[in-house]
Design a protein around this motif. Structure first.
Motif, PDB file in Angstrom:
ATOM      1  N   HIS A   1       0.826  -1.205   0.000  1.00 37.30           N
ATOM      2  CA  HIS A   1       0.000   0.000   0.000  1.00 37.30           C
ATOM      3  C   HIS A   1       0.865   1.262   0.000  1.00 37.30           C
TER       4      HIS A   1
ATOM      5  N   HIS B   1      -6.886  -2.709   4.249  1.00 39.13           N
ATOM      6  CA  HIS B   1      -8.083  -2.474   3.428  1.00 39.13           C
ATOM      7  C   HIS B   1      -8.065  -3.333   2.160  1.00 39.13           C
ATOM      8  N   HIS B   2      -6.915  -3.986   1.893  1.00 39.03           N
ATOM      9  CA  HIS B   2      -6.878  -4.931   0.774  1.00 39.03           C
ATOM     10  C   HIS B   2      -7.394  -6.302   1.198  1.00 39.03           C
TER      11      HIS B   2
HETATM   12 CU   LIG Z   1      -4.086   0.230  -0.391  1.00 37.97          CU
END
Ligand SMILES: [Cu+2]
Lengths: 100, 542
Positions: free
Chosen positions: B255, B304-305
């Motif tokens: 990220h 959040h993945h």
């Molecule tokens: Cu991300």
């Protein structure tokens, strides 16, 4: 900024300590300590890392604040990795898993 | 100072000082290393672009008729790995950053010139190994290398691909700490932290992510290789491992890696927007600190993945909330650029067109990121084309637009020649149109439920897929155009003055192209950043 000169004796003592700890790790891996085996192995690894960082990487002799900022930032980020991963692993029973 | 016609005898500069191949391959000049990187990543861009072309051609029809599903898997994997690790990550930092960081702070070179050269060799070694993987059968895990597929089931060159990325990771770390040390220790007299161009602040933030994040992905991928080769129990539950651990480690870097791609583009946009509005960047301190805030907050959002991967609902709530926070510094930047343009003397030269394209497309990419950070919506659109569209708006609409803005803006400084302005505008417009036609339909496709990573799809999705492939063809033309006219300009372009845009940075206060030592004598900075009165006497080229 004057380079701190570290005596050869210090290096040799630290090196012997590292070797001794390595032998200790290898030896303890043959003894079943149950739950404690991971804790002990990690504790020894941390001591070895500290010896390398403080003596071989000269952090102990560094009076520049920026060096300490870098060292602390590194460990702080490791802390982020561990702490936020644990929000998952430690809380799996709290609210159930989405979709189940 | 009037515009000076090209001198009869060319001034000695970093390009004409030595023409031997050896003088390039063993150079420690940050400007030449920037050029070496520019050539290498351009080559890799076309490798990744070839894979993208194959993907779009396959998706022209609903049936999986052009290639087998296995080949298709390899195509999107190659596209992802090459574009992310071998193009986007080094794109701006290793080329423009390498060239400009020392120049902008008034230094002769980076703090560690030999490590800078070593970084390029690391990159080339990694890229070479990756090309070996591509040519000998490829890898089919997706660029994300999720276990257990990568560690246990895939029959392709996983270990070699992982090693290639591991090696390239070192080039990134080398670049990062070189920048950090350089920015701390090598600023010219008078170049205080509050006078640094925002380009430098953004690159500082990028470097922090490179240094702190890259080792984690390197280790995560090494662990995949170890489990695959020696059956060490790390991710496989049968061996006592945890499959989600891989995703945690992978996204802890991957990220923030998005910010390695986007922060340097923001760096370029800050310079370009200010220069072509002839105004100091609105809220300099807020934009500078927003870069640092993005670097730090970017490390707090990775799961959040993983909302549908089986993480705890509590962790999902925490990461969803934290993901919203990253929008704040990003929005500060967008609003401040707009405030910079407001009542500015705006001129729409090519770099400014790209910068404005960046602002619009990055905003769309960022806003759809908030959809994905919302737990309920993410469950619906996870692993669909909505996600693909979202991150291409960030990485192509954002990062690549910023990269092209920067290449055009500093082309006169890098090459000593002006690019053809009319062609520049045509290419910028082509890319903008092609980009939106490629990726906007993918938002709709994803929302309707078309999953990513399949080579066949239901017939009702065909119209939108044909639009997307048509857009990709236009986009491809848009990318080839600059390649042609920039090469053309090296020989036939108008000779560039030292400061064609009347910009304020130190890099514009030295000859184009610069001498090897950057400045005839060490500059002393007595003005604030973006003080246009300090260059008032320099004429604008056009
Ligand atoms: Cu991300």
């Amino acid at each position: 900024m004057a380079e701190h000169v570290v005596s050869r004796k210090t290096y040799i003592v630290v090196w012997i300590a590292l070797m001794a700890l390595m032998v200790l790790t290898a030896g303890l891996s043959r003894i079943d300590l149950g739950e404690w085996s991971t804790v002990v192995a990690m504790a020894i690894a941390v001591i070895k890392a500290l010896l390398v960082i403080l003596f071989f990487m000269h952090v102990r002799y560094e009076d520049q604040k920026i060096t300490w900022v870098v060292v602390i930032a590194g460990f702080f980020w490791l802390g982020i990795l561990l702490a936020l991963s644990m929000t998952d692993y430690l809380s799996r029973g709290y609210l159930g898993v989405a979709g189940h | 100072m009037a515009t000076i016609a090209a001198p009869a005898v060319e001034r000695e500069n970093y390009l004409n000082t030595d023409f031997r191949v050896r003088s390039w391959l063993l150079t420690t000049d940050h400007k030449r290393i920037g050029i070496l990187y520019l050539l290498s990543i351009t080559a890799m861009f076309f490798v990744g672009g070839f894979a993208a072309t194959m993907i779009r051609l396959e998706l022209l029809t609903p049936a999986g008729d052009l290639m087998s599903s296995d080949t298709y898997n390899k195509m999107f994997t190659i596209h992802g790995i090459v574009m992310v690790f071998f193009f986007l990550i080094p794109s701006i930092p290793a080329t423009l950053g390498n060239f400009l960081v020392p120049m902008m702070i008034g230094a002769r070179d980076l703090a560690f010139p030999k490590i800078n050269l070593a970084s390029w060799y690391m990159y080339i070694t990694g890229a070479g190994l990756m090309m070996y993987v591509v040519l000998t059968g490829g890898v089919d895990t997706g660029w994300t290398f999720y276990v257990p597929f990568s560690s246990t089931y895939s029959n392709t060159h996983v270990i070699a691909a992982v090693v290639a990325i591991f090696i390239a990771g070192f080039s990134s770390i080398f670049t990062g700490f070189n920048f950090i040390v350089t920015i701390h220790r090598m600023r010219a007299p008078g170049m205080t932290w509050s006078r640094l161009p925002l380009f430098i602040w953004s690159h500082y933030a990028t470097s922090v992510i490179m240094v702190l994040g890259t080792p984690v992905v390197a280790i995560a991928l090494t662990l995949v290789a170890l489990e695959r080769a020696f059956h060490m129990g790390i991710f496989d539950p049968r061996l006592g491992g945890d499959p989600l651990l891989f995703q945690h480690l992978f996204w802890f870097y991957s990220h923030p890696a998005v910010y390695i791609m986007i922060l340097p583009s923001m760096a370029v946009v800050s310079e370009v927007v200010s220069t072509f509005s002839r105004k100091r960047v609105f809220g300099y301190a807020a934009v500078a600190l927003a870069s640092i805030a993005i670097a730090v907050l970017g490390f707090l959002v990775w799961a959040h993945h993983m909302f549908v991967a089986g993480i705890s609902a509590y962790a999902a709530l925490v990461f969803s909330l934290l993901s919203y926070f990253v929008a704040v510094p990003s929005a500060i930047k967008v609003f401040n650029w707009m405030a910079t343009m407001y009542k500015g003397s705006v001129s729409l030269a090519t770099p400014m067109l790209y910068a404005m394209g960046f602002i619009g497309l990055f905003t769309m990419g960022g806003m759809t990121g908030l959809y994905l950070a919302a737990l309920g919506i993410d469950v619906h659109v996870h692993d669909t084309y909505f996600v693909i569209a979202h991150f291409h708006y960030i990485m192509v609409g954002g990062a690549v637009m910023g990269y092209l803005a920067g290449i055009h803006f500093w082309w006169p400084k890098i090459s000593g020649r002006m690019y053809p302005e009319a062609w520049g505008k045509i290419a910028a417009a082509t890319i903008f149109i092609g980009f939106n036609l490629t990726f906007f339909p993918q938002f709709v496709l994803g929302y309707l439920g078309m999953p990513r990573r399949y080579h066949a799809y239901p017939p009702e999705f065909q119209v939108l897929n044909v639009m997307s492939t048509a857009g990709a063809s236009i986009l491809a033309v848009g990318y080839v155009l600059p390649l042609i006219y920039l090469l053309w300009s090296l020989r036939y372009g108008e000779v560039a003055p030292d400061n064609p845009w009347a910009a304020t940075g130190l890099e514009w206060r030295t000859p184009s192209p610069p001498p090897t030592e950057n400045f005839p004598e060490t500059p002393v900075v007595t003005w604030e950043a973006y003080d246009y009165s300090s260059v008032a006497e320099v004429p604008v080229a056009r």
